[in-house]
Design a protein around this motif. Sequence first.
Motif, PDB file in Angstrom:
ATOM      1  N   PRO A 226     -27.477 -11.750  -0.790  1.00 18.60           N
ATOM      2  CA  PRO A 226     -26.955 -11.694  -2.158  1.00 18.60           C
ATOM      3  C   PRO A 226     -25.816 -12.686  -2.334  1.00 18.60           C
ATOM      4  O   PRO A 226     -25.215 -13.150  -1.362  1.00 18.60           O
ATOM      5  CB  PRO A 226     -26.449 -10.265  -2.298  1.00 18.60           C
ATOM      6  CG  PRO A 226     -26.737  -9.570  -1.051  1.00 18.60           C
ATOM      7  CD  PRO A 226     -27.355 -10.517  -0.090  1.00 18.60           C
ATOM      8  N   PRO A 227     -25.525 -13.053  -3.558  1.00 18.24           N
ATOM      9  CA  PRO A 227     -24.440 -14.009  -3.791  1.00 18.24           C
ATOM     10  C   PRO A 227     -23.132 -13.541  -3.139  1.00 18.24           C
ATOM     11  O   PRO A 227     -22.865 -12.352  -2.990  1.00 18.24           O
ATOM     12  CB  PRO A 227     -24.305 -14.053  -5.310  1.00 18.24           C
ATOM     13  CG  PRO A 227     -25.603 -13.553  -5.833  1.00 18.24           C
ATOM     14  CD  PRO A 227     -26.152 -12.636  -4.787  1.00 18.24           C
ATOM     15  N   SER A 228     -22.297 -14.498  -2.749  1.00 15.47           N
ATOM     16  CA  SER A 228     -21.067 -14.190  -2.013  1.00 15.47           C
ATOM     17  C   SER A 228     -20.115 -13.316  -2.834  1.00 15.47           C
ATOM     18  O   SER A 228     -19.361 -12.529  -2.278  1.00 15.47           O
ATOM     19  CB  SER A 228     -20.366 -15.466  -1.582  1.00 15.47           C
ATOM     20  OG  SER A 228     -19.962 -16.202  -2.717  1.00 15.47           O
ATOM     21  N   ARG A 229     -20.149 -13.447  -4.137  1.00 15.28           N
ATOM     22  CA  ARG A 229     -19.299 -12.628  -4.989  1.00 15.28           C
ATOM     23  C   ARG A 229     -19.656 -11.156  -4.806  1.00 15.28           C
ATOM     24  O   ARG A 229     -18.787 -10.299  -4.715  1.00 15.28           O
ATOM     25  CB  ARG A 229     -19.477 -13.056  -6.438  1.00 15.28           C
ATOM     26  CG  ARG A 229     -18.711 -12.253  -7.437  1.00 15.28           C
ATOM     27  CD  ARG A 229     -18.971 -12.739  -8.828  1.00 15.28           C
ATOM     28  NE  ARG A 229     -20.417 -12.816  -9.041  1.00 15.28           N
ATOM     29  CZ  ARG A 229     -21.015 -12.713 -10.206  1.00 15.28           C
ATOM     30  NH1 ARG A 229     -20.291 -12.571 -11.281  1.00 15.28           N
ATOM     31  NH2 ARG A 229     -22.317 -12.792 -10.322  1.00 15.28           N
ATOM     32  N   TRP A 230     -20.926 -10.863  -4.713  1.00 16.45           N
ATOM     33  CA  TRP A 230     -21.370  -9.489  -4.501  1.00 16.45           C
ATOM     34  C   TRP A 230     -20.975  -8.995  -3.120  1.00 16.45           C
ATOM     35  O   TRP A 230     -20.553  -7.869  -2.949  1.00 16.45           O
ATOM     36  CB  TRP A 230     -22.874  -9.375  -4.666  1.00 16.45           C
ATOM     37  CG  TRP A 230     -23.362  -9.543  -6.076  1.00 16.45           C
ATOM     38  CD1 TRP A 230     -22.612  -9.802  -7.189  1.00 16.45           C
ATOM     39  CD2 TRP A 230     -24.702  -9.467  -6.490  1.00 16.45           C
ATOM     40  NE1 TRP A 230     -23.398  -9.895  -8.286  1.00 16.45           N
ATOM     41  CE2 TRP A 230     -24.705  -9.693  -7.887  1.00 16.45           C
ATOM     42  CE3 TRP A 230     -25.901  -9.248  -5.846  1.00 16.45           C
ATOM     43  CZ2 TRP A 230     -25.873  -9.690  -8.620  1.00 16.45           C
ATOM     44  CZ3 TRP A 230     -27.064  -9.248  -6.592  1.00 16.45           C
ATOM     45  CH2 TRP A 230     -27.047  -9.466  -7.960  1.00 16.45           C
ATOM     46  N   ARG A 231     -21.150  -9.876  -2.133  1.00 16.95           N
ATOM     47  CA  ARG A 231     -20.770  -9.473  -0.769  1.00 16.95           C
ATOM     48  C   ARG A 231     -19.287  -9.148  -0.675  1.00 16.95           C
ATOM     49  O   ARG A 231     -18.900  -8.179  -0.038  1.00 16.95           O
ATOM     50  CB  ARG A 231     -21.113 -10.578   0.224  1.00 16.95           C
ATOM     51  CG  ARG A 231     -22.523 -10.479   0.741  1.00 16.95           C
ATOM     52  CD  ARG A 231     -22.758 -11.454   1.850  1.00 16.95           C
ATOM     53  NE  ARG A 231     -22.994 -12.755   1.211  1.00 16.95           N
ATOM     54  CZ  ARG A 231     -22.735 -13.913   1.760  1.00 16.95           C
ATOM     55  NH1 ARG A 231     -22.228 -13.979   2.964  1.00 16.95           N
ATOM     56  NH2 ARG A 231     -22.974 -15.032   1.130  1.00 16.95           N
ATOM     57  N   ARG A 232     -18.468  -9.967  -1.314  1.00 14.19           N
ATOM     58  CA  ARG A 232     -17.026  -9.685  -1.286  1.00 14.19           C
ATOM     59  C   ARG A 232     -16.714  -8.368  -1.971  1.00 14.19           C
ATOM     60  O   ARG A 232     -15.900  -7.583  -1.496  1.00 14.19           O
ATOM     61  CB  ARG A 232     -16.247 -10.818  -1.954  1.00 14.19           C
ATOM     62  CG  ARG A 232     -16.083 -12.033  -1.070  1.00 14.19           C
ATOM     63  CD  ARG A 232     -15.107 -12.979  -1.711  1.00 14.19           C
ATOM     64  NE  ARG A 232     -15.633 -13.399  -3.021  1.00 14.19           N
ATOM     65  CZ  ARG A 232     -15.931 -14.638  -3.356  1.00 14.19           C
ATOM     66  NH1 ARG A 232     -15.732 -15.607  -2.511  1.00 14.19           N
ATOM     67  NH2 ARG A 232     -16.411 -14.913  -4.554  1.00 14.19           N
ATOM     68  N   GLY A 233     -17.355  -8.127  -3.102  1.00 11.75           N
ATOM     69  CA  GLY A 233     -17.135  -6.868  -3.824  1.00 11.75           C
ATOM     70  C   GLY A 233     -17.593  -5.667  -3.009  1.00 11.75           C
ATOM     71  O   GLY A 233     -16.912  -4.640  -2.945  1.00 11.75           O
ATOM     72  N   LEU A 234     -18.771  -5.794  -2.377  1.00 16.04           N
ATOM     73  CA  LEU A 234     -19.267  -4.706  -1.535  1.00 16.04           C
ATOM     74  C   LEU A 234     -18.370  -4.486  -0.325  1.00 16.04           C
ATOM     75  O   LEU A 234     -18.098  -3.356   0.066  1.00 16.04           O
ATOM     76  CB  LEU A 234     -20.705  -4.991  -1.080  1.00 16.04           C
ATOM     77  CG  LEU A 234     -21.787  -4.852  -2.145  1.00 16.04           C
ATOM     78  CD1 LEU A 234     -23.132  -5.293  -1.582  1.00 16.04           C
ATOM     79  CD2 LEU A 234     -21.871  -3.417  -2.630  1.00 16.04           C
TER      80      LEU A 234
END
Length: 134
Positions: free
Chosen positions: A25-33
């Motif tokens: 998944p996009p890095s923004r999602w990974r950071r949020g998760l």
Amino acid sequence: MEWVALLFLFLLLCALLNLVLPQPPPSRWRRGLHAAAERVAGRLRRRSAPEPDPFETLQLQTRLGQLAGKIRRVEATPHVYAKAHRLMALEAAYDDLLDEACRLAGVPPEADLQRGEERRWLEEQNLASRGWSW
């Protein structure tokens, strides 16, 4: 038997989806998760008590020794003005310092005992078993 077939179908679809979408998944999602997982883990993680300052412990032991000496001196002197009041005040201060020392040493509080000789003796024994001396 139907649930085995459904499980097999689900796993097959997951494998096919993995082949079609190989990117994470996009890095923004990974950071949020990751941030959300860290918050949840932080809430679930046990909080460890910080180590007591050795100088604070030494100061407390010194103060306990001074108060114990004053109590012995007042008890040994036959003619002291307001001897009972002085002893009560000194013993109350000594009990407070013992409570603080037990908190620093990690001794569980004795909730069922009232302040007095028995509780004082028990706290002194618990502290002595943990290496405290005064």
